[in-house]
Design a protein around this motif. Structure first.
Motif, PDB file in Angstrom:
ATOM      1  N   LEU A 190     -18.477   6.457  17.843  1.00 55.80           N
ATOM      2  CA  LEU A 190     -19.245   5.847  16.757  1.00 55.80           C
ATOM      3  C   LEU A 190     -18.953   6.583  15.466  1.00 55.80           C
ATOM      4  CD1 LEU A 190     -21.619   3.873  15.916  1.00 55.80           C
ATOM      5  CD2 LEU A 190     -23.145   5.832  16.270  1.00 55.80           C
ATOM      6  N   ILE A 191     -18.737   5.821  14.379  1.00 54.75           N
ATOM      7  CA  ILE A 191     -18.712   6.422  13.044  1.00 54.75           C
ATOM      8  C   ILE A 191     -19.887   5.840  12.264  1.00 54.75           C
ATOM      9  CG2 ILE A 191     -16.221   6.752  13.139  1.00 54.75           C
ATOM     10  CD1 ILE A 191     -15.918   4.485  11.111  1.00 54.75           C
ATOM     11  N   THR A 192     -20.430   6.639  11.332  1.00 56.61           N
ATOM     12  CA  THR A 192     -21.689   6.258  10.678  1.00 56.61           C
ATOM     13  C   THR A 192     -21.567   6.310   9.156  1.00 56.61           C
ATOM     14  OG1 THR A 192     -22.540   8.528  10.771  1.00 56.61           O
ATOM     15  CG2 THR A 192     -23.032   7.090  12.653  1.00 56.61           C
ATOM     16  N   PRO A 193     -20.715   5.489   8.547  1.00 60.00           N
ATOM     17  CA  PRO A 193     -20.561   5.547   7.092  1.00 60.00           C
ATOM     18  C   PRO A 193     -21.718   4.885   6.352  1.00 60.00           C
ATOM     19  CG  PRO A 193     -19.249   3.760   7.974  1.00 60.00           C
ATOM     20  CD  PRO A 193     -19.836   4.480   9.160  1.00 60.00           C
ATOM     21  N   ASN A 194     -22.055   5.426   5.171  1.00 64.31           N
ATOM     22  CA  ASN A 194     -22.930   4.690   4.271  1.00 64.31           C
ATOM     23  C   ASN A 194     -22.056   3.720   3.481  1.00 64.31           C
ATOM     24  OD1 ASN A 194     -21.743   6.141   2.096  1.00 64.31           O
ATOM     25  ND2 ASN A 194     -23.357   7.690   2.141  1.00 64.31           N
ATOM     26  N   LEU A 195     -22.630   3.007   2.549  1.00 68.95           N
ATOM     27  CA  LEU A 195     -21.886   1.959   1.855  1.00 68.95           C
ATOM     28  C   LEU A 195     -20.725   2.527   1.033  1.00 68.95           C
ATOM     29  CD1 LEU A 195     -24.847  -0.320   0.702  1.00 68.95           C
ATOM     30  CD2 LEU A 195     -23.407  -0.558   2.740  1.00 68.95           C
ATOM     31  N   SER A 196     -20.937   3.647   0.363  1.00 67.77           N
ATOM     32  CA  SER A 196     -19.871   4.262  -0.433  1.00 67.77           C
ATOM     33  C   SER A 196     -18.738   4.756   0.451  1.00 67.77           C
ATOM     34  CB  SER A 196     -20.428   5.409  -1.269  1.00 67.77           C
ATOM     35  OG  SER A 196     -21.369   4.950  -2.211  1.00 67.77           O
ATOM     36  N   GLU A 197     -19.085   5.346   1.581  1.00 69.74           N
ATOM     37  CA  GLU A 197     -18.064   5.840   2.507  1.00 69.74           C
ATOM     38  C   GLU A 197     -17.293   4.697   3.147  1.00 69.74           C
ATOM     39  OE1 GLU A 197     -20.676   9.856   3.460  1.00 69.74           O
ATOM     40  OE2 GLU A 197     -20.871   8.068   4.719  1.00 69.74           O
ATOM     41  N   ALA A 198     -17.986   3.613   3.477  1.00 65.73           N
ATOM     42  CA  ALA A 198     -17.314   2.432   4.029  1.00 65.73           C
ATOM     43  C   ALA A 198     -16.344   1.848   3.011  1.00 65.73           C
ATOM     44  CB  ALA A 198     -18.340   1.391   4.454  1.00 65.73           C
ATOM     45  N   ALA A 199     -16.729   1.852   1.747  1.00 67.98           N
ATOM     46  CA  ALA A 199     -15.842   1.354   0.690  1.00 67.98           C
ATOM     47  C   ALA A 199     -14.604   2.231   0.573  1.00 67.98           C
ATOM     48  CB  ALA A 199     -16.590   1.309  -0.638  1.00 67.98           C
ATOM     49  N   ALA A 200     -14.775   3.560   0.677  1.00 66.20           N
ATOM     50  CA  ALA A 200     -13.640   4.467   0.610  1.00 66.20           C
ATOM     51  C   ALA A 200     -12.704   4.270   1.804  1.00 66.20           C
ATOM     52  CB  ALA A 200     -14.126   5.914   0.553  1.00 66.20           C
ATOM     53  N   LEU A 201     -13.271   4.011   2.966  1.00 65.05           N
ATOM     54  CA  LEU A 201     -12.458   3.804   4.169  1.00 65.05           C
ATOM     55  C   LEU A 201     -11.663   2.508   4.113  1.00 65.05           C
ATOM     56  CD1 LEU A 201     -14.929   4.932   6.980  1.00 65.05           C
ATOM     57  CD2 LEU A 201     -12.782   6.055   6.362  1.00 65.05           C
ATOM     58  N   THR A 202     -12.246   1.481   3.511  1.00 68.91           N
ATOM     59  CA  THR A 202     -11.609   0.156   3.498  1.00 68.91           C
ATOM     60  C   THR A 202     -10.882  -0.143   2.195  1.00 68.91           C
ATOM     61  OG1 THR A 202     -13.681  -0.853   2.720  1.00 68.91           O
ATOM     62  CG2 THR A 202     -13.304  -0.809   5.106  1.00 68.91           C
ATOM     63  N   GLY A 203     -11.020   0.739   1.202  1.00 64.64           N
ATOM     64  CA  GLY A 203     -10.384   0.493  -0.084  1.00 64.64           C
ATOM     65  C   GLY A 203     -10.973  -0.676  -0.833  1.00 64.64           C
ATOM     66  N   SER A 204     -12.268  -0.867  -0.688  1.00 64.52           N
ATOM     67  CA  SER A 204     -12.934  -1.993  -1.337  1.00 64.52           C
ATOM     68  C   SER A 204     -14.081  -1.501  -2.213  1.00 64.52           C
ATOM     69  CB  SER A 204     -13.463  -2.965  -0.275  1.00 64.52           C
ATOM     70  OG  SER A 204     -14.284  -2.301   0.664  1.00 64.52           O
ATOM     71  N   LEU A 205     -14.733  -2.435  -2.908  1.00 65.69           N
ATOM     72  CA  LEU A 205     -15.852  -2.089  -3.766  1.00 65.69           C
ATOM     73  C   LEU A 205     -17.085  -1.765  -2.938  1.00 65.69           C
ATOM     74  CD1 LEU A 205     -15.444  -4.843  -6.527  1.00 65.69           C
ATOM     75  CD2 LEU A 205     -14.749  -2.429  -6.658  1.00 65.69           C
ATOM     76  N   VAL A 206     -17.944  -0.933  -3.491  1.00 63.18           N
ATOM     77  CA  VAL A 206     -19.188  -0.583  -2.806  1.00 63.18           C
ATOM     78  C   VAL A 206     -20.119  -1.797  -2.800  1.00 63.18           C
ATOM     79  CG1 VAL A 206     -21.202   0.941  -2.805  1.00 63.18           C
ATOM     80  CG2 VAL A 206     -18.968   1.813  -3.539  1.00 63.18           C
ATOM     81  N   PRO A 207     -20.613  -2.217  -1.642  1.00 63.88           N
ATOM     82  CA  PRO A 207     -21.544  -3.347  -1.596  1.00 63.88           C
ATOM     83  C   PRO A 207     -22.791  -3.077  -2.437  1.00 63.88           C
ATOM     84  CG  PRO A 207     -20.747  -2.838   0.603  1.00 63.88           C
ATOM     85  CD  PRO A 207     -20.279  -1.724  -0.291  1.00 63.88           C
ATOM     86  N   THR A 208     -23.232  -4.117  -3.136  1.00 65.02           N
ATOM     87  CA  THR A 208     -24.409  -3.992  -3.991  1.00 65.02           C
ATOM     88  C   THR A 208     -25.567  -4.857  -3.531  1.00 65.02           C
ATOM     89  OG1 THR A 208     -23.515  -5.694  -5.456  1.00 65.02           O
ATOM     90  CG2 THR A 208     -23.044  -3.386  -6.019  1.00 65.02           C
ATOM     91  N   ASP A 209     -25.341  -5.674  -2.517  1.00 62.50           N
ATOM     92  CA  ASP A 209     -26.400  -6.526  -1.987  1.00 62.50           C
ATOM     93  C   ASP A 209     -26.087  -6.855  -0.528  1.00 62.50           C
ATOM     94  OD1 ASP A 209     -24.420  -8.558  -2.048  1.00 62.50           O
ATOM     95  OD2 ASP A 209     -25.057  -9.183  -4.039  1.00 62.50           O
ATOM     96  N   SER A 210     -26.999  -7.543   0.128  1.00 63.12           N
ATOM     97  CA  SER A 210     -26.845  -7.845   1.555  1.00 63.12           C
ATOM     98  C   SER A 210     -25.619  -8.698   1.828  1.00 63.12           C
ATOM     99  CB  SER A 210     -28.106  -8.560   2.069  1.00 63.12           C
ATOM    100  OG  SER A 210     -29.241  -7.727   1.931  1.00 63.12           O
ATOM    101  N   ALA A 211     -25.321  -9.628   0.919  1.00 63.44           N
ATOM    102  CA  ALA A 211     -24.179 -10.515   1.115  1.00 63.44           C
ATOM    103  C   ALA A 211     -22.867  -9.733   1.109  1.00 63.44           C
ATOM    104  CB  ALA A 211     -24.156 -11.594   0.031  1.00 63.44           C
ATOM    105  N   SER A 212     -22.708  -8.824   0.156  1.00 60.53           N
ATOM    106  CA  SER A 212     -21.468  -8.051   0.095  1.00 60.53           C
ATOM    107  C   SER A 212     -21.405  -7.014   1.214  1.00 60.53           C
ATOM    108  CB  SER A 212     -21.320  -7.383  -1.276  1.00 60.53           C
ATOM    109  OG  SER A 212     -22.450  -6.593  -1.600  1.00 60.53           O
ATOM    110  N   MET A 213     -22.555  -6.565   1.704  1.00 63.99           N
ATOM    111  CA  MET A 213     -22.574  -5.684   2.872  1.00 63.99           C
ATOM    112  C   MET A 213     -22.079  -6.436   4.105  1.00 63.99           C
ATOM    113  SD  MET A 213     -25.806  -3.504   4.392  1.00 63.99           S
ATOM    114  CE  MET A 213     -25.721  -2.688   5.986  1.00 63.99           C
ATOM    115  N   THR A 214     -22.479  -7.692   4.229  1.00 62.64           N
ATOM    116  CA  THR A 214     -22.028  -8.518   5.352  1.00 62.64           C
ATOM    117  C   THR A 214     -20.519  -8.727   5.300  1.00 62.64           C
ATOM    118  OG1 THR A 214     -24.172  -9.654   5.431  1.00 62.64           O
ATOM    119  CG2 THR A 214     -22.305 -10.747   6.505  1.00 62.64           C
ATOM    120  N   LEU A 215     -19.969  -8.899   4.100  1.00 65.51           N
ATOM    121  CA  LEU A 215     -18.530  -9.080   3.949  1.00 65.51           C
ATOM    122  C   LEU A 215     -17.752  -7.835   4.368  1.00 65.51           C
ATOM    123  CD1 LEU A 215     -18.377 -10.985   0.535  1.00 65.51           C
ATOM    124  CD2 LEU A 215     -17.984 -11.928   2.828  1.00 65.51           C
TER     125      LEU A 215
END
Length: 290
Positions: free
Chosen positions: A154-179
């Motif tokens: 298991l890895i446990t990233p927060n939103l900023s860490e997930a963005a760094a791992l995927t090279g994407s923008l930090v989610p700002t709402d539930s919809a972008s978190m789902t994406l």
């Protein structure tokens, strides 16, 4: 004189044979001199949830509730000696990995985990400061993705860490978190707990437990407090602790989520420092959370 001829060693053998093995959990992370995060938070969380905690320190920080003023990485040779000392003697069931300072440290820890093969591995990829600044260089993030994360249950990233791992923008709402879910699945990790605690406009604090073929949504009421220092360290450590005690992954994450929610709920009972204080790890004494 008693006619009992049983030797003391026989008594000991009979007694210990009935004991349940102690769930031992190792944390590999940095030290927080303020006691709210890092190794200190890990040990508190593992102890409060019923496991025995041991540790390997990868860096020493000068830190308090107001921030981090200095970081001293531990030399590789001494990190290796700590790992060998722990694994050669203690029956470590689960490992939690937190702050690793650079590529060489990541490679060393990954190699040692391959050597000793603990049953469970939880990685909290500490890469982004609260300010949004990267704590790891991109080369180190790539090494983390290639060398260590594939070993984790298991890895446990927060939103900023997930963005760094995927090279994407930090989610700002539930919809972008789902994406973000599909982007994390593309990393080919076993399981990811995407933590949505930073979406402060949401009424609830919602996390996504992402398996290869399904998704579990874990939601709890958002608690209004400034005392949330060390939440990520605490949650990942609690999950590792519950895994070591024989829970399956979903159960361990659910119990960990329940524990951190209660620790945050009771955080304001503590008066620690002048900034963002820690959660209350021992809100229920030393009792296990069920």
């Amino acid at each position: 004189m008693s006619s009992d001829t049983t030797t003391p060693s026989a008594h000991v053998s009979k007694s210990t044979s009935n004991h349940v093995p102690t769930p031992i959990v190792l944390t590999i992370a940095g030290s927080d001199s303020g006691g709210g995060a890092g190794i200190q938070a890990d040990i508190k969380a593992m102890s409060a949830t019923g496991s025995y905690a041991c540790s390997v320190i990868t860096a020493i920080t000068a830190q308090n509730t107001l921030g981090v003023s200095a970081i001293f990485p531990i030399p590789l040779e001494h990190i290796e000696k700590q790992l060998d000392a722990v694994f050669s003697d203690l029956n470590v069931i689960a490992v939690k990995v937190g702050m690793l300072a650079d590529c060489d440290t990541i490679k060393l820890v990954a190699a040692k985990l391959k050597q000793y093969r603990p049953k469970f591995l939880v990685v909290d990829p500490v890469m982004v400061a609260t300010s949004g600044d990267l704590l790891l260089k991109m080369t180190s993030i790539n090494t983390l993705k290639s060398e260590l994360l594939p070993l984790a249950d298991l890895i446990t990233p927060n939103l900023s860490e997930a963005a760094a791992l995927t090279g994407s923008l930090v989610p700002t709402d539930s919809a972008s978190m789902t994406l973000m879910v599909d982007k994390l699945r593309q990393l080919k990790m076993k399981t990811v707990l995407l933590k949505g605690g930073h979406l402060e406009e949401d009424e609830n604090s919602t996390d996504f437990l992402i398996f290869a073929d399904c998704l579990e949504v874990l939601s709890s009421p958002r608690i209004q407090t400034r005392n949330t220092h060390g939440t990520g360290c605490t949650l990942s450590s609690a999950i590792a602790s519950y895994l070591a005690q024989g829970n399956d992954l979903l159960q361990a994450v659910q119990l960990g989520k329940k524990y951190i929610t209660q620790a945050i709920e009771h955080a304001d009972e503590l008066q620690i420092g002048r900034g963002h204080g820690p959660v209350n790890h021992f809100f229920n004494g030393h009792a296990n959370v069920r």
